[in-house]
Every structure is written in C-alpha cells, then in structure tokens.
Scaffold this motif. Structure first.
Motif, PDB file in Angstrom:
ATOM      1  N   ALA A  72      -0.275  51.862  18.161  1.00  0.00           N
ATOM      2  CA  ALA A  72      -0.287  51.124  16.899  1.00  0.00           C
ATOM      3  C   ALA A  72      -0.863  51.984  15.769  1.00  0.00           C
ATOM      4  O   ALA A  72      -0.326  52.004  14.656  1.00  0.00           O
ATOM      5  N   GLU A  73      -1.922  52.700  16.064  1.00  0.00           N
ATOM      6  CA  GLU A  73      -2.535  53.556  15.039  1.00  0.00           C
ATOM      7  C   GLU A  73      -1.613  54.715  14.668  1.00  0.00           C
ATOM      8  O   GLU A  73      -1.489  55.060  13.484  1.00  0.00           O
ATOM      9  N   LEU A  74      -0.963  55.310  15.649  1.00  0.00           N
ATOM     10  CA  LEU A  74      -0.026  56.399  15.359  1.00  0.00           C
ATOM     11  C   LEU A  74       1.154  55.891  14.537  1.00  0.00           C
ATOM     12  O   LEU A  74       1.640  56.595  13.648  1.00  0.00           O
ATOM     13  N   ARG A  75       1.606  54.682  14.793  1.00  0.00           N
ATOM     14  CA  ARG A  75       2.765  54.137  14.075  1.00  0.00           C
ATOM     15  C   ARG A  75       2.472  53.829  12.610  1.00  0.00           C
ATOM     16  O   ARG A  75       3.378  53.729  11.805  1.00  0.00           O
ATOM     17  N   ARG A  76       1.196  53.677  12.268  1.00  0.00           N
ATOM     18  CA  ARG A  76       0.856  53.440  10.858  1.00  0.00           C
ATOM     19  C   ARG A  76       0.078  54.616  10.260  1.00  0.00           C
ATOM     20  O   ARG A  76      -0.634  54.483   9.268  1.00  0.00           O
ATOM     21  N   ALA A  77       0.261  55.782  10.847  1.00  0.00           N
ATOM     22  CA  ALA A  77      -0.457  56.988  10.433  1.00  0.00           C
ATOM     23  C   ALA A  77      -0.065  57.434   9.028  1.00  0.00           C
ATOM     24  O   ALA A  77       1.041  57.186   8.555  1.00  0.00           O
ATOM     25  N   THR A  78      -1.001  58.129   8.411  1.00  0.00           N
ATOM     26  CA  THR A  78      -0.782  58.757   7.110  1.00  0.00           C
ATOM     27  C   THR A  78      -1.025  60.253   7.274  1.00  0.00           C
ATOM     28  O   THR A  78      -1.627  60.687   8.264  1.00  0.00           O
ATOM     29  N   PRO A  79      -0.584  61.062   6.333  1.00  0.00           N
ATOM     30  CA  PRO A  79      -0.746  62.510   6.469  1.00  0.00           C
ATOM     31  C   PRO A  79      -2.207  62.906   6.728  1.00  0.00           C
ATOM     32  O   PRO A  79      -3.136  62.305   6.199  1.00  0.00           O
ATOM     33  N   GLY A  80      -2.344  63.895   7.572  1.00  0.00           N
ATOM     34  CA  GLY A  80      -3.665  64.410   7.915  1.00  0.00           C
ATOM     35  C   GLY A  80      -4.193  63.911   9.241  1.00  0.00           C
ATOM     36  O   GLY A  80      -5.104  64.491   9.817  1.00  0.00           O
ATOM     37  N   LEU A  81      -3.630  62.834   9.750  1.00  0.00           N
ATOM     38  CA  LEU A  81      -4.059  62.279  11.029  1.00  0.00           C
ATOM     39  C   LEU A  81      -3.385  63.047  12.154  1.00  0.00           C
ATOM     40  O   LEU A  81      -2.213  63.399  12.048  1.00  0.00           O
ATOM     41  N   THR A  82      -4.118  63.303  13.219  1.00  0.00           N
ATOM     42  CA  THR A  82      -3.542  64.008  14.366  1.00  0.00           C
ATOM     43  C   THR A  82      -3.582  63.128  15.610  1.00  0.00           C
ATOM     44  O   THR A  82      -4.391  62.193  15.688  1.00  0.00           O
ATOM     45  N   ARG A 116       7.443  60.229  13.448  1.00  0.00           N
ATOM     46  CA  ARG A 116       8.249  59.145  12.882  1.00  0.00           C
ATOM     47  C   ARG A 116       7.463  58.371  11.824  1.00  0.00           C
ATOM     48  O   ARG A 116       8.003  57.987  10.790  1.00  0.00           O
ATOM     49  N   ALA A 117       6.185  58.123  12.095  1.00  0.00           N
ATOM     50  CA  ALA A 117       5.352  57.405  11.123  1.00  0.00           C
ATOM     51  C   ALA A 117       5.210  58.206   9.844  1.00  0.00           C
ATOM     52  O   ALA A 117       5.265  57.647   8.740  1.00  0.00           O
ATOM     53  N   LEU A 118       5.039  59.503   9.977  1.00  0.00           N
ATOM     54  CA  LEU A 118       4.876  60.344   8.791  1.00  0.00           C
ATOM     55  C   LEU A 118       6.178  60.435   7.988  1.00  0.00           C
ATOM     56  O   LEU A 118       6.146  60.486   6.758  1.00  0.00           O
ATOM     57  N   ILE A 119       7.292  60.425   8.674  1.00  0.00           N
ATOM     58  CA  ILE A 119       8.594  60.412   7.982  1.00  0.00           C
ATOM     59  C   ILE A 119       8.749  59.100   7.208  1.00  0.00           C
ATOM     60  O   ILE A 119       9.149  59.101   6.043  1.00  0.00           O
ATOM     61  N   ARG A 120       8.397  57.974   7.852  1.00  0.00           N
ATOM     62  CA  ARG A 120       8.462  56.672   7.159  1.00  0.00           C
ATOM     63  C   ARG A 120       7.516  56.658   5.964  1.00  0.00           C
ATOM     64  O   ARG A 120       7.864  56.171   4.891  1.00  0.00           O
ATOM     65  N   TYR A 121       6.323  57.208   6.146  1.00  0.00           N
ATOM     66  CA  TYR A 121       5.346  57.249   5.061  1.00  0.00           C
ATOM     67  C   TYR A 121       5.881  58.065   3.887  1.00  0.00           C
ATOM     68  O   TYR A 121       5.795  57.641   2.736  1.00  0.00           O
TER      69      TYR A 121
END
Length: 132
Positions: A72-82, A116-121
């Motif tokens: 869940a956290e990875l799916r709503r990630a923003t840039p900089g998160l690993t 995928r989350a970063l692409i969506r972001y």
C-alpha cells in the motif's frame, strides 16, 4: 452442508489483543516470543484463536498484514522513496527474502510496484501543472 462455525467472542478478543500488542512492535522484525510474553493467554490459545478467526497462524497473519502495508505504501509513493526505506520501516530486514516473498504474494517485484506509482505520480503531477 453444515453451517460454518463462527469464532467465539473469546477468540476474537484474543486476536484483537494480539493485534494491539503487534502494533507496539511496528517497524521492528516480528517477534512472536515478545508478543507471547505480553499476551494475557498462552501461545497455544493464541494460535487456536488466530486459526478460528483468520484461518491461519498468528505469524502468517501478521506477516501478511505487514507485506500488504508495504504494498500500500509503495503504491502511493512519491519521488525519493525507496523500496528499502519502506520495507525496513515495516520491519523487513532480509531484503532479498522480502523481495522474493513480495513477488510470490503480488506477482511483481516491489521495485515494479514503486516504479508504477512513480509513473502515476509523474503523470498526475504533469497534468496538474498543465492545468495551472
């Protein structure tokens, strides 16, 4: 066909207690021995209650819950998160094993979920900048 038996109120209470105790260990590797020490009932009763309520032992249930929390956290990630930051924040320390189990559970590696989350972001961020 016999009616499915509902878990007793006592079993539900035990499971709730263990889940509350587990929350105090959030971000640390899962230690059932610590949880067993804190609980008001013996380990055998805890295992019985988890099987009655969730159909699996407590270790499996709590592990799966942490794995879903990482996803869940990875799916709503923003840039900089690993992936490493997220996994370790949920108590996963053996990252190779974590990645294998994540892939087995969700059909993709954690890095793919993050990508995928970063692409969506980026797409959402780009659209909001164009609209401004």
């Amino acid at each position: 066909m016999p009616a499915e038996r509902q878990p007793s109120e006592r079993c539900r209470h035990i499971v709730h207690e263990v889940e509350e105790i587990a929350r105090t260990f959030a971000g640390k590797p899962l230690s059932l021995s610590d949880i067993y020490r804190e609980a008001s009932v013996r380990p055998g009763m805890i295992r019985f209650a988890f099987r009655a309520v969730h159909g699996c032992p407590p270790r499996r249930f709590l592990y799966d819950r942490r794995l879903r929390a990482v996803r869940a956290e990875l799916r709503r990630a923003t840039p900089g998160l690993t992936v490493t930051q997220v996994a370790t924040s949920h108590g996963f320390v053996e990252l190779g094993r974590f990645a294998i189990q994540y892939r087995a559970a969700f059909g993709e590696s954690p890095s793919v979920t993050l990508r995928r989350a970063l692409i969506r972001y980026a797409a959402k961020d780009g659209a909001s900048k164009r609209g401004a």
